[in-house]
Design a protein around this motif. Structure first.
Motif, mmCIF file in Angstrom:
data_model
loop_
_atom_site.group_PDB
_atom_site.id
_atom_site.type_symbol
_atom_site.label_atom_id
_atom_site.label_comp_id
_atom_site.label_asym_id
_atom_site.label_seq_id
_atom_site.Cartn_x
_atom_site.Cartn_y
_atom_site.Cartn_z
ATOM 1 N N ARG A 101 -2.081 -0.028 -6.297
ATOM 2 C CA ARG A 101 -0.666 0.353 -6.320
ATOM 3 C C ARG A 101 -0.509 1.741 -6.935
ATOM 4 N NH1 ARG A 101 4.220 -1.796 -9.690
ATOM 5 N NH2 ARG A 101 2.552 -2.117 -11.182
ATOM 6 N N TRP A 102 -1.208 2.000 -8.040
ATOM 7 C CA TRP A 102 -1.167 3.326 -8.656
ATOM 8 C C TRP A 102 -1.711 4.384 -7.694
ATOM 9 C CZ3 TRP A 102 -5.484 6.402 -9.814
ATOM 10 C CH2 TRP A 102 -5.190 7.587 -10.497
ATOM 11 N N ALA A 103 -2.838 4.080 -7.056
ATOM 12 C CA ALA A 103 -3.473 5.042 -6.148
ATOM 13 C C ALA A 103 -2.528 5.436 -5.013
ATOM 14 C CB ALA A 103 -4.772 4.456 -5.591
ATOM 15 N N ARG A 104 -1.801 4.466 -4.496
ATOM 16 C CA ARG A 104 -0.836 4.777 -3.430
ATOM 17 C C ARG A 104 0.348 5.567 -3.972
ATOM 18 N NH1 ARG A 104 -2.590 -0.519 -1.921
ATOM 19 N NH2 ARG A 104 -3.857 -0.378 -0.046
ATOM 20 N N GLN A 105 0.779 5.235 -5.195
ATOM 21 C CA GLN A 105 1.907 5.959 -5.794
ATOM 22 C C GLN A 105 1.588 7.427 -6.025
ATOM 23 O OE1 GLN A 105 3.058 3.844 -9.349
ATOM 24 N NE2 GLN A 105 4.346 2.414 -8.217
ATOM 25 N N VAL A 106 0.338 7.736 -6.338
ATOM 26 C CA VAL A 106 -0.024 9.136 -6.575
ATOM 27 C C VAL A 106 -0.484 9.826 -5.297
ATOM 28 C CG1 VAL A 106 -0.533 8.796 -9.028
ATOM 29 C CG2 VAL A 106 -2.391 8.624 -7.350
ATOM 30 N N GLY A 107 -0.462 9.097 -4.176
ATOM 31 C CA GLY A 107 -0.730 9.709 -2.880
ATOM 32 C C GLY A 107 -2.184 9.868 -2.497
ATOM 33 N N LEU A 108 -3.068 9.034 -3.035
ATOM 34 C CA LEU A 108 -4.470 9.121 -2.640
ATOM 35 C C LEU A 108 -4.637 8.705 -1.180
ATOM 36 C CD1 LEU A 108 -6.418 7.698 -5.713
ATOM 37 C CD2 LEU A 108 -6.077 10.085 -5.072
ATOM 38 N N ALA A 109 -5.577 9.340 -0.501
ATOM 39 C CA ALA A 109 -5.884 9.019 0.893
ATOM 40 C C ALA A 109 -6.398 7.585 0.996
ATOM 41 C CB ALA A 109 -6.932 9.991 1.426
ATOM 42 N N ASP A 110 -6.187 6.980 2.151
ATOM 43 C CA ASP A 110 -6.599 5.589 2.361
ATOM 44 C C ASP A 110 -8.076 5.358 2.050
ATOM 45 O OD1 ASP A 110 -4.044 4.878 3.082
ATOM 46 O OD2 ASP A 110 -4.432 4.890 5.236
ATOM 47 N N VAL A 111 -8.938 6.300 2.428
ATOM 48 C CA VAL A 111 -10.365 6.124 2.172
ATOM 49 C C VAL A 111 -10.642 6.056 0.673
ATOM 50 C CG1 VAL A 111 -10.967 8.593 2.243
ATOM 51 C CG2 VAL A 111 -12.692 6.854 2.829
ATOM 52 N N LEU A 112 -9.917 6.829 -0.123
ATOM 53 C CA LEU A 112 -10.102 6.770 -1.580
ATOM 54 C C LEU A 112 -9.545 5.480 -2.152
ATOM 55 C CD1 LEU A 112 -9.475 10.391 -2.885
ATOM 56 C CD2 LEU A 112 -11.606 9.126 -2.769
ATOM 57 N N VAL A 113 -8.420 5.020 -1.620
ATOM 58 C CA VAL A 113 -7.852 3.753 -2.088
ATOM 59 C C VAL A 113 -8.843 2.621 -1.823
ATOM 60 C CG1 VAL A 113 -5.965 2.088 -1.835
ATOM 61 C CG2 VAL A 113 -5.467 4.546 -1.785
ATOM 62 N N GLU A 114 -9.494 2.645 -0.668
ATOM 63 C CA GLU A 114 -10.475 1.602 -0.343
ATOM 64 C C GLU A 114 -11.675 1.656 -1.288
ATOM 65 O OE1 GLU A 114 -11.414 1.975 3.815
ATOM 66 O OE2 GLU A 114 -9.320 1.732 4.390
ATOM 67 N N ARG A 115 -12.187 2.843 -1.549
ATOM 68 C CA ARG A 115 -13.327 2.976 -2.466
ATOM 69 C C ARG A 115 -12.934 2.558 -3.879
ATOM 70 N NH1 ARG A 115 -15.328 8.868 -0.380
ATOM 71 N NH2 ARG A 115 -15.974 8.176 1.685
ATOM 72 N N LEU A 116 -11.756 2.993 -4.302
ATOM 73 C CA LEU A 116 -11.253 2.614 -5.619
ATOM 74 C C LEU A 116 -11.126 1.094 -5.711
ATOM 75 C CD1 LEU A 116 -9.073 4.009 -8.096
ATOM 76 C CD2 LEU A 116 -7.804 2.322 -6.805
ATOM 77 N N SER A 117 -10.605 0.471 -4.673
ATOM 78 C CA SER A 117 -10.426 -0.978 -4.653
ATOM 79 C C SER A 117 -11.752 -1.712 -4.838
ATOM 80 C CB SER A 117 -9.774 -1.395 -3.332
ATOM 81 O OG SER A 117 -9.679 -2.788 -3.239
ATOM 82 N N VAL A 118 -12.762 -1.307 -4.099
ATOM 83 C CA VAL A 118 -14.072 -1.963 -4.201
ATOM 84 C C VAL A 118 -14.687 -1.709 -5.574
ATOM 85 C CG1 VAL A 118 -16.429 -2.037 -3.279
ATOM 86 C CG2 VAL A 118 -14.473 -1.919 -1.712
ATOM 87 N N ASN A 119 -14.634 -0.461 -6.040
ATOM 88 C CA ASN A 119 -15.247 -0.153 -7.330
ATOM 89 C C ASN A 119 -14.553 -0.858 -8.481
ATOM 90 O OD1 ASN A 119 -17.103 1.387 -6.008
ATOM 91 N ND2 ASN A 119 -16.620 3.294 -7.028
ATOM 92 N N VAL A 120 -13.222 -0.889 -8.484
ATOM 93 C CA VAL A 120 -12.509 -1.619 -9.527
ATOM 94 C C VAL A 120 -12.903 -3.095 -9.483
ATOM 95 C CG1 VAL A 120 -10.226 -2.443 -10.264
ATOM 96 C CG2 VAL A 120 -10.587 -0.009 -9.783
ATOM 97 N N THR A 121 -12.948 -3.667 -8.300
ATOM 98 C CA THR A 121 -13.322 -5.080 -8.163
ATOM 99 C C THR A 121 -14.703 -5.342 -8.759
ATOM 100 O OG1 THR A 121 -11.983 -5.328 -6.167
ATOM 101 C CG2 THR A 121 -13.746 -6.940 -6.496
#
Length: 148
Positions: free
Chosen positions: A48-68
């Motif tokens: 949710r934060w990543a989307r709010q700050v406007g990160l590209a979808d590919v970064l949101v996906e990588r962030l999601s996996v790494n956070v998990t």
């Protein structure tokens, strides 16, 4: 903001996103309990934060996996409350998970039929860089940096 108690997947709430509007929401941190329910909650909060700050979808996906993966390791191995910190850095983002365990993560070579043991390898594969910082008498901080 700390989450108290031992919540279940149905009762655990995301930490609030107390961000400085003038800082363009460049960094946030949230505290989570050592509970399996924290894994999806932390992932959703981070995305949710990543989307709010406007990160590209590919970064949101990588962030999601790494956070998990990093949060799951904190829950399974550290067994202590932990903090997830996210900060923009250039065109990417730094992810940090800080817990109270002084035991440093060790990569393992998982057997092809093993159900676990691949998390750190996945994090390294999706990151520009990754590592761990020992915090004497305070635990450790496991981090990764994802870039486009």
């Amino acid at each position: 903001m700390a989450i108290r108690g031992a919540p279940t997947a149905h009762t655990q709430r995301e930490p609030s996103m107390e961000m400085d509007a003038d800082a363009a929401q460049a960094a946030i941190a949230g505290d989570f309990p050592a509970s399996a329910a924290s894994v999806p909650v932390a992932r959703h909060w981070a995305c949710r934060w990543a989307r709010q700050v406007g990160l590209a979808d590919v970064l949101v996906e990588r962030l999601s996996v790494n956070v998990t993966e990093l949060v799951a390791n904190a829950v399974v191995h550290a067994r202590s409350p932990f903090r997830v910190s996210l900060s923009l850095m250039g065109s990417g983002v730094r992810i940090e998970v800080t817990d109270a365990s002084e035991e440093l993560p060790r990569p393992v070579h998982a057997a092809p039929d093993a159900l676990s043991g691949r998390g750190l390898a996945i994090v390294r594969a999706l990151s520009a860089s990754a590592g761990v910082t020992h915090l004497p008498e305070q635990g450790k901080r496991v981090w990764s940096e994802v870039e486009p």
